[in-house]
Design a protein around this motif. Structure first.
Motif, PDB file in Angstrom:
ATOM      1  N   MET A  11      50.536  29.546  43.286  1.00 16.10           N
ATOM      2  CA  MET A  11      49.339  28.831  43.442  1.00 16.10           C
ATOM      3  C   MET A  11      49.135  28.219  42.208  1.00 16.10           C
ATOM      4  SD  MET A  11      45.837  30.153  44.874  1.00 16.10           S
ATOM      5  CE  MET A  11      46.164  30.097  46.516  1.00 16.10           C
ATOM      6  N   ASN A  12      49.022  27.078  42.653  1.00 15.48           N
ATOM      7  CA  ASN A  12      48.887  26.247  40.796  1.00 15.48           C
ATOM      8  C   ASN A  12      47.430  25.943  40.834  1.00 15.48           C
ATOM      9  OD1 ASN A  12      48.353  23.755  42.345  1.00 15.48           O
ATOM     10  ND2 ASN A  12      50.523  23.143  42.251  1.00 15.48           N
ATOM     11  N   ILE A  67      41.833  25.026  42.936  1.00 19.00           N
ATOM     12  CA  ILE A  67      40.001  24.152  43.038  1.00 19.00           C
ATOM     13  C   ILE A  67      39.878  23.973  44.493  1.00 19.00           C
ATOM     14  CG2 ILE A  67      39.487  22.226  42.121  1.00 19.00           C
ATOM     15  CD1 ILE A  67      40.856  22.286  39.533  1.00 19.00           C
ATOM     16  N   TYR A  68      40.951  23.131  44.936  1.00 21.48           N
ATOM     17  CA  TYR A  68      41.135  23.585  46.386  1.00 21.48           C
ATOM     18  C   TYR A  68      40.011  24.855  47.416  1.00 21.48           C
ATOM     19  CZ  TYR A  68      41.669  21.873  50.780  1.00 21.48           C
ATOM     20  OH  TYR A  68      41.508  21.828  52.580  1.00 21.48           O
ATOM     21  N   LEU A  69      40.545  25.632  46.750  1.00 19.84           N
ATOM     22  CA  LEU A  69      39.763  26.797  47.442  1.00 19.84           C
ATOM     23  C   LEU A  69      39.088  27.325  46.516  1.00 19.84           C
ATOM     24  CD1 LEU A  69      40.750  29.887  49.518  1.00 19.84           C
ATOM     25  CD2 LEU A  69      41.376  31.197  47.136  1.00 19.84           C
ATOM     26  N   PHE A  70      38.649  27.129  46.205  1.00 11.31           N
ATOM     27  CA  PHE A  70      37.555  27.364  45.313  1.00 11.31           C
ATOM     28  C   PHE A  70      36.280  26.465  46.288  1.00 11.31           C
ATOM     29  CE2 PHE A  70      37.790  29.852  41.033  1.00 11.31           C
ATOM     30  CZ  PHE A  70      38.347  31.179  41.576  1.00 11.31           C
ATOM     31  N   LYS A  76      31.825  26.813  42.390  1.00  9.54           N
ATOM     32  CA  LYS A  76      32.510  25.986  41.098  1.00  9.54           C
ATOM     33  C   LYS A  76      33.153  26.669  40.541  1.00  9.54           C
ATOM     34  CE  LYS A  76      30.184  22.771  36.954  1.00  9.54           C
ATOM     35  NZ  LYS A  76      29.267  23.712  36.929  1.00  9.54           N
ATOM     36  N   ALA A  77      33.997  25.710  40.283  1.00 10.46           N
ATOM     37  CA  ALA A  77      35.728  25.840  40.056  1.00 10.46           C
ATOM     38  C   ALA A  77      35.627  26.126  38.534  1.00 10.46           C
ATOM     39  CB  ALA A  77      37.230  24.820  40.760  1.00 10.46           C
ATOM     40  N   THR A  78      35.156  26.525  37.781  1.00 10.54           N
ATOM     41  CA  THR A  78      34.955  26.856  36.252  1.00 10.54           C
ATOM     42  C   THR A  78      36.364  27.503  36.046  1.00 10.54           C
ATOM     43  OG1 THR A  78      34.166  28.996  36.032  1.00 10.54           O
ATOM     44  CG2 THR A  78      32.731  27.243  36.479  1.00 10.54           C
ATOM     45  N   CYS A 102      31.278  37.398  42.571  1.00 12.06           N
ATOM     46  CA  CYS A 102      30.986  36.008  43.360  1.00 12.06           C
ATOM     47  C   CYS A 102      32.523  35.629  44.244  1.00 12.06           C
ATOM     48  CB  CYS A 102      31.173  34.567  42.727  1.00 12.06           C
ATOM     49  SG  CYS A 102      31.070  33.331  43.249  1.00 12.06           S
ATOM     50  N   LEU A 103      34.229  35.469  43.259  1.00 13.22           N
ATOM     51  CA  LEU A 103      34.990  36.045  44.541  1.00 13.22           C
ATOM     52  C   LEU A 103      34.735  36.342  45.728  1.00 13.22           C
ATOM     53  CD1 LEU A 103      37.699  35.188  42.172  1.00 13.22           C
ATOM     54  CD2 LEU A 103      36.236  33.699  43.043  1.00 13.22           C
TER      55      LEU A 103
END
Length: 86
Positions: A1-2, A7-10, A16-18, A61-62
């Protein structure tokens, strides 16, 4: 996974993709059923400025968003899993 996939998953889960969250998730992907301490060691080896609180808060969070799963063993140890296909 790149990174774009992460970012898309988040974003699809409302997270938020920090950079710190991405680093924690990448560490999770590279480890097999790690503990929070193992994730912390991995993240700090890549990004030494990430704090213990950041790693624990990100794992929580995840898990709450359904991106990872918390696995509690019979001996009361908590591990984390990115494979939710079971």
């Amino acid at each position: 996974m790149n990174i774009e996939d992460i970012i898309y998953l988040f974003q699809s889960k409302g997270i938020k993709a920090t950079p710190q969250r991405i680093a924690v998730y990448e560490a999770l992907l590279s480890l097999k059923h790690p503990s929070a301490e193992t994730v912390l060691e991995k993240v700090k080896s890549i990004s030494p400025t990430v704090t213990v609180a950041t790693v624990y808060n990100t794992l929580d969070c995840l898990a709450k968003a359904g991106v990872i799963e918390k696995v509690l063993t019979m001996d009361n140890k908590m591990y984390f899993d990115t494979d939710l296909t079971r």
